[in-house]
Design an enzyme around this catalytic site. Structure first.
Site, PDB file in Angstrom:
ATOM      1  N   GLU B 244     -16.106   9.188  -0.925  1.00  0.00           N
ATOM      2  CA  GLU B 244     -15.647   8.099  -0.443  1.00  0.00           C
ATOM      3  C   GLU B 244     -14.279   7.805  -0.365  1.00  0.00           C
ATOM      4  OE1 GLU B 244     -17.890   5.040  -2.278  1.00  0.00           O
ATOM      5  OE2 GLU B 244     -16.672   3.287  -1.402  1.00  0.00           O
ATOM      6  N   ARG B 270      11.262  -8.804  19.776  1.00  0.00           N
ATOM      7  CA  ARG B 270      11.621 -10.124  19.352  1.00  0.00           C
ATOM      8  C   ARG B 270      13.230 -10.175  18.971  1.00  0.00           C
ATOM      9  NH1 ARG B 270      10.517 -15.438  18.083  1.00  0.00           N
ATOM     10  NH2 ARG B 270      11.297 -16.138  16.093  1.00  0.00           N
ATOM     11  N   GLN B 281      19.688  -3.776  10.024  1.00  0.00           N
ATOM     12  CA  GLN B 281      19.080  -2.842   9.310  1.00  0.00           C
ATOM     13  C   GLN B 281      18.270  -3.004   8.307  1.00  0.00           C
ATOM     14  OE1 GLN B 281      22.191  -0.877   7.183  1.00  0.00           O
ATOM     15  NE2 GLN B 281      22.792   0.691   8.762  1.00  0.00           N
TER      16      GLN B 281
END
Ligand code: FAD
Lengths: 82, 381
Positions: B244, B270, B281
Site C-alpha cells: 500500500e 498571472r 523570485q
C-alpha cells in the site's frame, strides 16, 4: 555459530540494544516484552538475509516465533524441506 | 545503477494518463461536495485493467511487476484529478486483494479476485477500532471459535469503501493473551447475519472514497472464510501495508507532478506589478522547492519498489518513503495554494482539494509519527 546462537546474538545485540536483560532460548519473545511487533518484522528480515531463506508469509505465527528455541526448530525443519 | 524505464513500462504509464484524461474527466468537484462515490469510474478503471494490474492472469489480472504497477499508479495520479477514487482503489488492491492472493486458499482466490479485478466486487479492510489506531494490535474485536467457524463481536472504524463494499477483510483476535499472535483475518460478506455497516463518515478530504464503521454482533463466520492460519493476521496486515505504501504513494508523485506543471503555467500567466508572478523570485523559489521535493520523493519511492522487486526487505525504505511523500504532498498542496493566491483557496479552482486530500496521507497506513518511530528504531535509536 549454530542457528540458535546466531539468533540469540542478533536479538541481544540488535533488538535488545542497551537493555541488560538475560534471555534464554525458551523465553516468550513477545509475551515477556523482549521484543515487540516491529522486532518480529526485523527478525524476519534478518533471517531472510542471514540464512538466505524466504520465510513464507503464513509461517510468521506464534508456533514458529514464540521463542528462539521454537524459531530454531522451525528454521531447521523449513530449510530441510526447502 | 540504471534510472531508465523500459518502453513497455512507459507505454503503460502513457496509456493510463490518456485513459484518465479521456474517461475520468467527470465533475470531481460536485462529487467531492456531495460525498459521492464514482461507481462508473470504478468500473471503467477495472475495464482498463487498474484493479487487476499486478494480479495473476488466471484471476483476470495483467501480472505487472511492482515497478510497472507503481509507475502506472503514478500515471493515474497524474492523469486523474479524483484522489479519492485512486485512494479507494488502492485501499482495495493492497489491503484486500493482495492479502487474498498471498494468504488465500484456491477457493477464496477464485471467489473474490476475478470479481475484484473486473470491478464487480468491492473490498474493504477493517483493522482500526475506536480504541486502537496506531496501536493496531491492541484491537478488541474478538473471534471466538465455535463449531464450524468463529463468532465475531466488536467494531471497526474509519473503514474506507465500507458503504459500497461487498466483502470486508476484518481482523479480530482469537486469543487476546497472545497479543499480535492472536490476530486473525476473516473475509466477511455483506448481508452476513450479525454484520452491519454504519452510516457514512463525513471527512475533510478524499470525500469520493466513502468510509463507515463495521459492527459485529454475534456474527458467525464459517471456517472457510478465515484468511490464512489463525494468528497470521498481523503478518497479513504488515504485508499489505508495504504494498500500500509503495503504490498509493506512486499516485501522490503523479498528482504532485501535475500540481507543479499547473503552478508553473499559472505563475507564467498571472501578472501583477506589470509582470508574470513567476518572475518574482519568491514565487519561483517556492515552485522550485516543490520540484525538489517531488524528485526526492520519487527517488525514495522507486528505491522501495526496486527493493521489493528484488525480494529484499524494505521496512526502513518504505517508512522513509511514506513519511516523506505524504508530508511532501501536503506541503506541495499548500505551496500550490500560495502560488494561486486567493484563487487557490476557492473550491472552483480545484487547487485546494488536493491539500484536503493530502492530509489523510499523514494518517492512514501509519501516521508520520509512527513512520518516524520505525525509522528511529531501525537506525538503532
Ligand atoms: C483517510 C483515512 C482512511 C483510512 N482508512 C482506513 C481503512 O480502510 N481501514 C482501517 O482499518 N483504518 C483506516 N484508517 C484509520 C487509520 O489507519 C488510523 O487513523 C491511523 O492508524 C491512526 O490511528 P488513530 O486515528 O486512532 O490515531 P491515534 O493512534 O490515536 O493517534 C493520535 C496521535 O498520536 C500519535 N501517536 C500514537 N501513538 C504514537 C506513538 N507510539 N509514537 C508517537 N506518536 C504516536 C499519532 O501519530 C497521532 O498524532 C483511515 C484513516 C484515514 C485518515
Amino acid at each position: 555459530m549454530d542457528t540458535q546462537a546466531i539468533l540469540m546474538d542478533y536479538i541481544k545485540k540488535e533488538l535488545m540494544k542497551g537493555r541488560n536483560v538475560d534471555i534464554s532460548p525458551s523465553d516468550d519473545l513477545l509475551g515477556s516484552g523482549i521484543i515487540d511487533s516491529l522486532g518480529i518484522l526485523q527478525l524476519v528480515s534478518f533471517i531472510e538475509e542471514r540464512f538466505n531463506f524466504q520465510v513464507p508469509d503464513e509461517d510468521v505465527v506464534f508456533e514458529n516465533f514464540f521463542s528462539v528455541e521454537a524459531l530454531t526448530n522451525y528454521l531447521k525443519n523449513a530449510q530441510a524441506a526447502a | 545503477m540504471d534510472f531508465s524505464w523500459s518502453d513497455e513500462q512507459l507505454t503503460y504509464r502513457n496509456a493510463v494518463i490518456e485513459f484518465a484524461r479521456k474517461e475520468l474527466s467527470y465533475d470531481v468537484m460536485a462529487l467531492d461536495r456531495d460525498d459521492q462515490f464514482p461507481h462508473d469510474a470504478w468500473k471503467k478503471c477495472a475495464n482498463f485493467g487498474i484493479q487487476g494490474l499486478p494480479f495473476p492472469e488466471e484471476y483476470g489480472g495483467a501480472e505487472a511487476d511492482i515497478m510497472t504497477t507503481m509507475l502506472t499508479m503514478e500515471g493515474l495520479g497524474y492523469g486523474c484529478r479524483d484522489n479519492g477514487l485512486i485512494f479507494a482503489m488502492n485501499a482495495q488492491m493492497w489491503s484486500v486483494q493482495m492479502p487474498i492472493l498471498s494468504f488465500g486458499t484456491d477457493e477464496q482466490k477464485q471467489k473474490y479476485l476475478p470479481g475484484m479485478c473486473r470491478g464487480d466486487i468491492i473490498g474493504a479492510h477493517g483493522m482500526s477500532e475506536p480504541d486502537s489506531g496506531s496501536d493496531a494490535y491492541s484491537l478488541r474485536t474478538r473471534a471466538e471459535r465455535v463449531d464450524g467457524g468463529y463468532v465475531l463481536n466488536g467494531s471497526k472504524t474509519f473503514v474506507t469503501n465500507a458503504p459500497v463494499a461487498d466483502v470486508a477483510l476484518v481482523f479480530a483476535s482469537v486469543n487476546p493473551a497472545r497479543k499480535m499472535w492472536g490476530i486473525t483475518g476473516f473475509l466477511v460478506e455483506k448481508g452476513t447475519p450479525g454484520f452491519t455497516i454504519g452510516k457514512p463518515i463525513d471527512k475533510m478530504g478524499l470525500r469520493t472514497a466513502p468510509m463507515a464503521e463495521l459492527i459485529f454482533e454475534d456474527c458467525f463466520i464459517p471456517e472457510e472464510n478465515r484468511l490464512g492460519p489463525e494468528g497470521a493476521g498481523s503478518n497479513i496486515f504488515n504485508d499489505s501495508m508495504e504494498w500500500e505504501r509503495s503504490c498509493i504513494l506512486g499516485s501522490h508523485v503523479g498528482a504532485m507532478e501535475r500540481q507543479i506543471e499547473e503552478a508553473v503555467q499559472y505563475a507564467n500567466e498571472r501578472e501583477q506589478f506589470g509582470q508574470s508572478i513567476g518572475k518574482f523570485q519568491s514565487v519561483a523559489n517556492r515552485i522550485v522547492d516543490m520540484k525538489v521535493r517531488l524528485e526526492t520523493a520519487r527517488l525514495l519511492l522507486y528505491k522501495v519498489a526496486w527493493l521489493k522487486k528484488q525480494g529484499k526487505p524494505a521496512v526502513m525504505e518504505a517508512a522513509l518513503a511514506k513519511l516523506y511523500l505524504s508530508e511532501s504532498f501536503v506541503q506541495s498542496g499548500l505551496d500550490a495554494i500560495r502560488t494561486y493566491g486567493g484563487y487557490g483557496y476557492m473550491t472552483e479552482f480545484e487547487v485546494e482539494r488536493n491539500l484536503r486530500d493530502a492530509v489523510g496521507g499523514m494518517l492512514y497506513s501509519g501516521t508520520s509519527d509512527i513512520q518516524r518511530n520505525i525509522i528511529a528504531r531501525l537506525m538503532g535509536l
